[in-house]
Design an enzyme around this catalytic site. Sequence first.
Site, PDB file in Angstrom:
ATOM      1  N   LYS A 193       0.862  -1.189   0.000  1.00 35.60           N
ATOM      2  CA  LYS A 193       0.000   0.000   0.000  1.00 35.60           C
ATOM      3  C   LYS A 193       0.896   1.235   0.000  1.00 35.60           C
ATOM      4  O   LYS A 193       0.949   1.997   0.972  1.00 35.60           O
ATOM      5  CB  LYS A 193      -0.922  -0.018   1.231  1.00 35.60           C
ATOM      6  CG  LYS A 193      -2.055  -1.018   1.143  1.00 35.60           C
ATOM      7  CD  LYS A 193      -3.198  -0.564   0.236  1.00 35.60           C
ATOM      8  CE  LYS A 193      -3.984   0.572   0.844  1.00 35.60           C
ATOM      9  NZ  LYS A 193      -5.001   1.083  -0.103  1.00 35.60           N
ATOM     10  N   ASP A 250      -1.303 -12.659   4.483  1.00 43.29           N
ATOM     11  CA  ASP A 250      -2.245 -13.438   5.288  1.00 43.29           C
ATOM     12  C   ASP A 250      -3.647 -13.340   4.674  1.00 43.29           C
ATOM     13  O   ASP A 250      -4.336 -14.339   4.427  1.00 43.29           O
ATOM     14  CB  ASP A 250      -2.236 -12.858   6.716  1.00 43.29           C
ATOM     15  CG  ASP A 250      -2.959 -13.735   7.713  1.00 43.29           C
ATOM     16  OD1 ASP A 250      -3.430 -14.808   7.340  1.00 43.29           O
ATOM     17  OD2 ASP A 250      -3.055 -13.319   8.888  1.00 43.29           O
ATOM     18  N   ASP A 254      -5.670 -16.263   2.113  1.00 45.18           N
ATOM     19  CA  ASP A 254      -6.967 -16.840   2.482  1.00 45.18           C
ATOM     20  C   ASP A 254      -7.997 -16.593   1.380  1.00 45.18           C
ATOM     21  O   ASP A 254      -8.793 -17.470   1.046  1.00 45.18           O
ATOM     22  CB  ASP A 254      -7.494 -16.219   3.786  1.00 45.18           C
ATOM     23  CG  ASP A 254      -7.110 -17.058   4.993  1.00 45.18           C
ATOM     24  OD1 ASP A 254      -6.154 -17.846   4.890  1.00 45.18           O
ATOM     25  OD2 ASP A 254      -7.774 -16.928   6.045  1.00 45.18           O
TER      26      ASP A 254
END
Length: 369
Positions: A193, A250, A254
């Site tokens: 980001k 993470d 997922d």
Amino acid sequence: MSSYNLLMLPGDGIGPEVVNEVERVIDWFNKNTDSKFEIEKDLVGGSAYDAHGAAISDAAMDLAHKSDAVIFGAVGGPKWDNVPFEVRPEAGLLRLRKELDLFANLRPAICYKALADASSLKRELVEGLDILILRELTGGVYFGEPKEITDLPDGQQKAVDTQIYTTSEVQRIARVAFELAKTRKGKVTSTEKRNVMISGVFWNKVVSEVHKNEYPDMELEHILADACAMQLVRKPKQFDLIVADNLFGDILSDEAAMLTGSMGMLPSASLGAVNETTGKRNAMYEPVHGSAPDIAGQGISNPIAEIASFAMALRYSFNLTEEAKLIEDSISAALDTGIRTPDIMQDGMKKVGTHQITDVIISEMNSRS
Ligand code: NAD
């Protein structure tokens, strides 16, 4: 003939059930190929706590350091919900990751043709999907200090997590990304980001430098992490390998994983740095799922994530690419026969248990070799 030492840590719940099935696959390699695997076993998680009062013993850690790869099952369960925090089952997993310095976490998201309808996305978006999410596992905001809640003079409280990355931490995960890209489509997508986080500007800069100085022949693209999350559900096949920090990795791993269906299908690998003297790297292979206490002991757990994790060991620890592919193709072919464990059951398919689905995978390996 090559021989390798594996440490198996089955753990708790369905861990031992699915690791048993991997042992059958390993037996097959020992009997039918020139690659020989020697297996040692030890306890981890709740079972280790029951035996030693610790989530992993020093002796098991010693074996892990000496092994060529660790094959891990799963840990945890309600029986150990109230044990002291520092010896909870997950502490065994964290100690392994930390002491083996497993900084690179690889999670493939592969959508088997037979399971494309189990995805929440349309079949045409996910059928044939084969992407790899590479997550930095030992740094970033999950570990940075300060990490605290403090009291403010006006009676409020303040919570702080700290995102920290050093040049060498970003360089080493970037190198893993480009090395993996060499074995895939030659393309790396790096995500951060940089529009709002200075650590994102830094991540972007260091990855770009590694690319320019060491891997100019590879393709590198940068994408903001939020845009990456959106594109993963819009058009996932545009990606091949995504590298991200601990936090974004993470979340994105997922998200990518669920494009493919069930928890019982998802393997992972965690790798350390290559030791310059021995040429060896620490590595641990484990399914993404937990110990599934709700179905433990019933013989219905899906062993595919664990078996596919062993396929990753063949590829990433032993460079046995053809053998890894043999397992992966046999899993796919077994699913094509219409058998399913309950977690991936679909209309018109035949429900089978843990042992039977492995029988079919092994018989597919026989017919392919
Ligand atoms: P879980 O992954 O164990 O189970 C979630 C759901 O998926 C359950 O309904 C389970 O039956 C199903 N499932 C998972 N793996 C499956 C398989 N191979 N075949 C068929 N169904 C499967 O997650 P949870 O229920 O949140 O956690 C249970 C325990 O596992 C907890 O103690 C948790 O702390 C622990 N856990 C351990 C790990 C690990 O060892 N790496 C990871 C996650 C959770």
